[in-house]
Design a protein around this motif. Structure first.
Motif, PDB file in Angstrom:
ATOM      1  N   THR A 220       0.855  -1.180   0.000  1.00 28.21           N
ATOM      2  CA  THR A 220       0.000   0.000   0.000  1.00 28.21           C
ATOM      3  C   THR A 220       0.893   1.232   0.000  1.00 28.21           C
ATOM      4  O   THR A 220       2.076   1.160   0.356  1.00 28.21           O
ATOM      5  CB  THR A 220      -0.933   0.010   1.231  1.00 28.21           C
ATOM      6  OG1 THR A 220      -1.948   0.987   1.044  1.00 28.21           O
ATOM      7  CG2 THR A 220      -0.175   0.290   2.517  1.00 28.21           C
ATOM      8  N   ASP A 221       0.352   2.352  -0.432  1.00 22.89           N
ATOM      9  CA  ASP A 221       1.099   3.610  -0.387  1.00 22.89           C
ATOM     10  C   ASP A 221       1.084   4.091   1.056  1.00 22.89           C
ATOM     11  O   ASP A 221       0.047   4.511   1.578  1.00 22.89           O
ATOM     12  CB  ASP A 221       0.442   4.636  -1.308  1.00 22.89           C
ATOM     13  CG  ASP A 221       1.263   5.914  -1.431  1.00 22.89           C
ATOM     14  OD1 ASP A 221       2.068   6.219  -0.523  1.00 22.89           O
ATOM     15  OD2 ASP A 221       1.080   6.637  -2.433  1.00 22.89           O
ATOM     16  N   GLN A 255       3.279  -8.105 -10.518  1.00 19.26           N
ATOM     17  CA  GLN A 255       2.533  -7.293 -11.488  1.00 19.26           C
ATOM     18  C   GLN A 255       2.273  -5.883 -10.968  1.00 19.26           C
ATOM     19  O   GLN A 255       2.267  -4.927 -11.738  1.00 19.26           O
ATOM     20  CB  GLN A 255       1.208  -7.978 -11.840  1.00 19.26           C
ATOM     21  CG  GLN A 255       1.353  -9.302 -12.554  1.00 19.26           C
ATOM     22  CD  GLN A 255       2.109  -9.198 -13.872  1.00 19.26           C
ATOM     23  OE1 GLN A 255       1.984  -8.210 -14.593  1.00 19.26           O
ATOM     24  NE2 GLN A 255       2.891 -10.209 -14.184  1.00 19.26           N
ATOM     25  N   ILE A 256       2.065  -5.731  -9.676  1.00 17.31           N
ATOM     26  CA  ILE A 256       1.792  -4.413  -9.118  1.00 17.31           C
ATOM     27  C   ILE A 256       3.073  -3.611  -8.918  1.00 17.31           C
ATOM     28  O   ILE A 256       3.143  -2.427  -9.279  1.00 17.31           O
ATOM     29  CB  ILE A 256       1.009  -4.540  -7.797  1.00 17.31           C
ATOM     30  CG1 ILE A 256      -0.407  -5.059  -8.091  1.00 17.31           C
ATOM     31  CG2 ILE A 256       0.938  -3.199  -7.062  1.00 17.31           C
ATOM     32  CD1 ILE A 256      -1.267  -5.279  -6.863  1.00 17.31           C
ATOM     33  N   LEU A 257       4.110  -4.236  -8.380  1.00 17.85           N
ATOM     34  CA  LEU A 257       5.327  -3.480  -8.055  1.00 17.85           C
ATOM     35  C   LEU A 257       6.233  -3.246  -9.257  1.00 17.85           C
ATOM     36  O   LEU A 257       7.042  -2.315  -9.241  1.00 17.85           O
ATOM     37  CB  LEU A 257       6.110  -4.201  -6.958  1.00 17.85           C
ATOM     38  CG  LEU A 257       5.441  -4.256  -5.581  1.00 17.85           C
ATOM     39  CD1 LEU A 257       6.330  -4.996  -4.596  1.00 17.85           C
ATOM     40  CD2 LEU A 257       5.128  -2.859  -5.060  1.00 17.85           C
ATOM     41  N   THR A 263       1.369   0.466  -9.593  1.00 24.98           N
ATOM     42  CA  THR A 263       1.651   0.896  -8.226  1.00 24.98           C
ATOM     43  C   THR A 263       0.804   2.111  -7.873  1.00 24.98           C
ATOM     44  O   THR A 263       0.168   2.171  -6.809  1.00 24.98           O
ATOM     45  CB  THR A 263       3.141   1.224  -8.057  1.00 24.98           C
ATOM     46  OG1 THR A 263       3.921   0.052  -8.367  1.00 24.98           O
ATOM     47  CG2 THR A 263       3.451   1.656  -6.634  1.00 24.98           C
ATOM     48  N   ALA A 264       0.777   3.094  -8.765  1.00 21.00           N
ATOM     49  CA  ALA A 264      -0.003   4.307  -8.514  1.00 21.00           C
ATOM     50  C   ALA A 264      -1.502   4.009  -8.505  1.00 21.00           C
ATOM     51  O   ALA A 264      -2.247   4.534  -7.669  1.00 21.00           O
ATOM     52  CB  ALA A 264       0.326   5.361  -9.565  1.00 21.00           C
ATOM     53  N   LYS A 265      -1.944   3.159  -9.419  1.00 19.74           N
ATOM     54  CA  LYS A 265      -3.372   2.876  -9.555  1.00 19.74           C
ATOM     55  C   LYS A 265      -3.939   2.155  -8.340  1.00 19.74           C
ATOM     56  O   LYS A 265      -5.015   2.516  -7.826  1.00 19.74           O
ATOM     57  CB  LYS A 265      -3.605   2.028 -10.809  1.00 19.74           C
ATOM     58  CG  LYS A 265      -5.049   1.593 -10.996  1.00 19.74           C
ATOM     59  CD  LYS A 265      -5.190   0.740 -12.248  1.00 19.74           C
ATOM     60  CE  LYS A 265      -6.630   0.273 -12.447  1.00 19.74           C
ATOM     61  NZ  LYS A 265      -6.778  -0.555 -13.667  1.00 19.74           N
ATOM     62  N   TYR A 266      -3.217   1.138  -7.876  1.00 17.08           N
ATOM     63  CA  TYR A 266      -3.754   0.277  -6.838  1.00 17.08           C
ATOM     64  C   TYR A 266      -3.362   0.690  -5.422  1.00 17.08           C
ATOM     65  O   TYR A 266      -4.197   0.639  -4.505  1.00 17.08           O
ATOM     66  CB  TYR A 266      -3.315  -1.169  -7.084  1.00 17.08           C
ATOM     67  CG  TYR A 266      -3.903  -1.790  -8.331  1.00 17.08           C
ATOM     68  CD1 TYR A 266      -5.278  -1.856  -8.518  1.00 17.08           C
ATOM     69  CD2 TYR A 266      -3.078  -2.319  -9.320  1.00 17.08           C
ATOM     70  CE1 TYR A 266      -5.821  -2.431  -9.664  1.00 17.08           C
ATOM     71  CE2 TYR A 266      -3.610  -2.896 -10.459  1.00 17.08           C
ATOM     72  CZ  TYR A 266      -4.987  -2.945 -10.626  1.00 17.08           C
ATOM     73  OH  TYR A 266      -5.523  -3.504 -11.752  1.00 17.08           O
ATOM     74  N   LEU A 461      -9.774  -6.104  -8.055  1.00 14.52           N
ATOM     75  CA  LEU A 461      -9.228  -4.838  -7.571  1.00 14.52           C
ATOM     76  C   LEU A 461      -9.836  -3.658  -8.326  1.00 14.52           C
ATOM     77  O   LEU A 461     -10.151  -2.614  -7.726  1.00 14.52           O
ATOM     78  CB  LEU A 461      -7.705  -4.832  -7.703  1.00 14.52           C
ATOM     79  CG  LEU A 461      -6.950  -5.901  -6.901  1.00 14.52           C
ATOM     80  CD1 LEU A 461      -5.445  -5.664  -6.996  1.00 14.52           C
ATOM     81  CD2 LEU A 461      -7.393  -5.945  -5.446  1.00 14.52           C
ATOM     82  N   ASN A 462     -10.002  -3.805  -9.621  1.00 12.27           N
ATOM     83  CA  ASN A 462     -10.603  -2.720 -10.413  1.00 12.27           C
ATOM     84  C   ASN A 462     -12.042  -2.453  -9.987  1.00 12.27           C
ATOM     85  O   ASN A 462     -12.471  -1.290  -9.908  1.00 12.27           O
ATOM     86  CB  ASN A 462     -10.550  -3.056 -11.905  1.00 12.27           C
ATOM     87  CG  ASN A 462      -9.134  -3.050 -12.449  1.00 12.27           C
ATOM     88  OD1 ASN A 462      -8.247  -2.381 -11.907  1.00 12.27           O
ATOM     89  ND2 ASN A 462      -8.910  -3.795 -13.519  1.00 12.27           N
ATOM     90  N   GLU A 463     -12.789  -3.518  -9.721  1.00 11.50           N
ATOM     91  CA  GLU A 463     -14.177  -3.345  -9.278  1.00 11.50           C
ATOM     92  C   GLU A 463     -14.229  -2.649  -7.917  1.00 11.50           C
ATOM     93  O   GLU A 463     -15.087  -1.785  -7.684  1.00 11.50           O
ATOM     94  CB  GLU A 463     -14.883  -4.698  -9.203  1.00 11.50           C
ATOM     95  CG  GLU A 463     -15.224  -5.309 -10.555  1.00 11.50           C
ATOM     96  CD  GLU A 463     -16.307  -4.527 -11.287  1.00 11.50           C
ATOM     97  OE1 GLU A 463     -17.122  -3.858 -10.620  1.00 11.50           O
ATOM     98  OE2 GLU A 463     -16.328  -4.582 -12.532  1.00 11.50           O
ATOM     99  N   LEU A 464     -13.333  -3.012  -7.022  1.00 12.34           N
ATOM    100  CA  LEU A 464     -13.325  -2.382  -5.702  1.00 12.34           C
ATOM    101  C   LEU A 464     -13.052  -0.887  -5.807  1.00 12.34           C
ATOM    102  O   LEU A 464     -13.627  -0.078  -5.071  1.00 12.34           O
ATOM    103  CB  LEU A 464     -12.277  -3.036  -4.804  1.00 12.34           C
ATOM    104  CG  LEU A 464     -12.539  -4.493  -4.398  1.00 12.34           C
ATOM    105  CD1 LEU A 464     -11.382  -5.028  -3.556  1.00 12.34           C
ATOM    106  CD2 LEU A 464     -13.849  -4.630  -3.629  1.00 12.34           C
TER     107      LEU A 464
END
Length: 551
Positions: A220-221, A255-257, A263-266, A461-464
């Protein structure tokens, strides 16, 4: 396969970037190609009808066209998907494990033409894996080799574990280079945390009876206020013999990192918790004792252990199913009492602390998304938000299972004491089980298998982030968080479920469906009750609601 249709020839197949070992089981592999075939058949039918128009009356034309449509659908029957065979490493019906002295390495390399990799080295011996056919036809009679027992630990057959443990310099791509035991899991989580200190944290949830640490990796950020982010849980290898599931968890991390955009999106909007090995005692047994162990935690009662996914305190032991057993020798042994195991208690504490909005537990290899409640006698809330979300997140999945199409369903067989039902009942977590399509194949096949299921967690994640949601933060007049009972006028709960705001943050979160339009009731002893319009509570950040104490 002989389809009887002239276009179905191997020479007409396009080149593909299929995972290694991919099998074509038909001529047509994509919807686009399927549509091209339909168009060809229809054009052919039109030409045939035009040629016969002068000889056929109106009804005759209809009959011909119907026959052509039936032929078209007959051709469609051959529109199949790409598949991979089930070839679990260590499967004695397909592989033979052998060893040879390290002093005879040159002899081995010459004999095998440098084509057979060494899987593991220990005690002056190299371990290798042959297909059963190659062993029987080519190698079994050489005095170079000793056939090893079929129940060796997975480390002897997984491949390249030693090389990865000894590697000094860490790159994020290292986490995608092979299966992971407890040692590699700890190393990769630690190194990834050190490489991304502003976006990750590494926690030890506790220690098992076998003295193994249970690691949780948070993404998380860290500069963004936690109460404005949506908590999500992913866990893998609760059944540690399903070690391919750990790769699903690492795919999420990578995939996220690996992408600044992801990273910014999620990570500015989500608080993601990942447990790549949720059963470290089972993993220790699976890797070092026998690859036939690991489903259970394999430490209590002379190694019999407990199936952790039958140990959660919900409907525990009540199904009467053979898949939840009171007998210690059963692979489905549920434990002496509910939540008896340290690993179970750790997961419950984590969930109680964060009240995850959604979760996915990865298993193998039934090729399904399982939707709570998994217990047949339990009725889901109305509207069934878990089912509605499942219908959205299964889009664009590619499965290479050799027999079964990927499906979303309630369960595989009668069970009780499973984590997803516990989370759904206790917190309203949209808790899914994703059954991967294969069980521990050669790692060369794993990236393709994993990528096929990636849309599920990405869609979730996109739906959330993007979907409408009720999101409120309840405080008292001094701005302290308050835990209150939250009831929705148009949300029916059938089994005594109780929805409350988080005691530490006051946050309540619920994904929206238009059928929820109506009132929300907030109640707590000592406070004045509130009625709110449900639609007024929609937002992409929590709306502050003040509860006043009774005078």
């Amino acid at each position: 396969m002989d389809s009887g249709f002239s276009l179905a020839s191997k020479e007409l197949l396009p080149r593909t970037n299929s995972p290694p070992g991919m099998h074509f089981i038909s001529a047509i592999s994509t919807p686009l190609q399927g549509r091209g075939l339909l168009t060809s058949v229809l054009h052919w039918g039109k030409r045939k009808i035009a040629a016969k128009k002068k000889k056929l009356d109106k009804e005759g034309v209809k009959c011909v066209f119907i026959l052509l449509v039936l032929q078209m659908f007959s051709c469609i029957g051959f529109v199949k998907r790409q598949t991979l065979p089930q070839s679990p490493l260590g499967d004695v019906s397909q592989f033979t494990i052998a060893s040879f002295p390290h002093t005879r390495l040159n002899e081995f390399q010459i004999l095998t033409n440098h084509k057979i990799p060494i899987r593991y080295s220990e005690g002056g011996k190299h371990y290798v894996s042959f297909t059963k056919q190659d062993w029987d036809l080519s190698y079994k009679n050489y005095d170079l080799f000793t056939k090893e027992p079929s129940d060796l630990g997975f480390k002897y057959i997984s491949g390249n574990e030693e090389t990865r443990i000894e590697k000094k310099h860490f790159e994020l791509s290292d986490i995608l280079q092979g299966y992971k035991d407890n040692t590699l899991n700890q190393r990769y989580l630690k190194k990834t945390n050190e490489s991304f200190p502003h976006f990750t944290q590494l926690y030890v949830l506790g220690e098992t009876k076998g003295k193994q640490k249970l690691f949780a990796f948070r993404m998380t950020d860290l500069s963004v206020e936690p109460s404005s982010k949506i908590p999500v849980l992913f866990h893998c290898s609760l059944h540690a013999n399903e070690t391919i599931t750990t790769e699903h968890c690492y795919d999420i991390i990578y995939q996220i990192l690996s992408s600044k955009e992801s990273t910014a999106k999620y990570l500015s909007k989500l608080d993601i918790w990942i447990l790549p090995i949720a059963n470290p005692d089972g993993a220790e047994a699976f890797w070092n004792q026998s690859h036939l162990l690991g489903r259970k935690n394999n430490r209590e009662d002379n190694g019999n252990g407990v199936d952790l996914n039958r140990n959660f305190p919900f409907h525990w032991g009540k199904s009467g199913s053979k898949f939840s057993s009171q007998y210690k020798t059963s692979p489905y042994y549920r434990g002496k009492e509910e939540a008896s195991e340290e690993e179970t208690k750790m997961l419950i504490r984590l969930a109680d602390s964060h009240r995850f909005v959604a979760s996915i537990g990865f298993h193998a290899y039934a090729n399904s998304l399982l939707i709570p409640y998994s217990i047949e006698s339990y009725t889901n809330p109305n509207p069934d938000l878990a089912k509605l979300m499942a219908d959205k997140i299964v889009k664009n999945v590619t499965s290479y299972h050799p027999e079964k199409e990927f499906t979303a369903k309630k369960n595989l067989y009668p069970v009780d004491g499973v984590d997803q039902d516990f989370l759904y009942f206790r917190y309203g977590t949209l808790a899914y089980v994703l059954e991967s399509s294969h069980l521990n194949p050669d790692y060369a096949q794993v990236p393709g298998i994993i990528s096929g299921f990636r849309p599920i967690w990405q869609n979730l994640l996109n739906e959330l982030i993007d979907s409408k949601k009720i999101w409120i933060q309840i405080q008292d007049e001094e701005k302290n968080p308050v835990s209150v009972e939250v009831r929705l006028e148009n949300l029916q709960l059938f089994h005594g479920e109780n929805r409350t705001s988080h005691p530490n943050t006051g946050v309540f979160f619920l994904l929206w469906d238009d059928s929820l339009k109506g009132k929300i009731f907030l109640e707590k002893d000592g406070y004045e009750s509130l009625q709110l319009d449900a639609e007024s509570c929609l937002g992409n950040v929590p709306k502050i609601i003040i509860m006043k104490r009774k005078k």
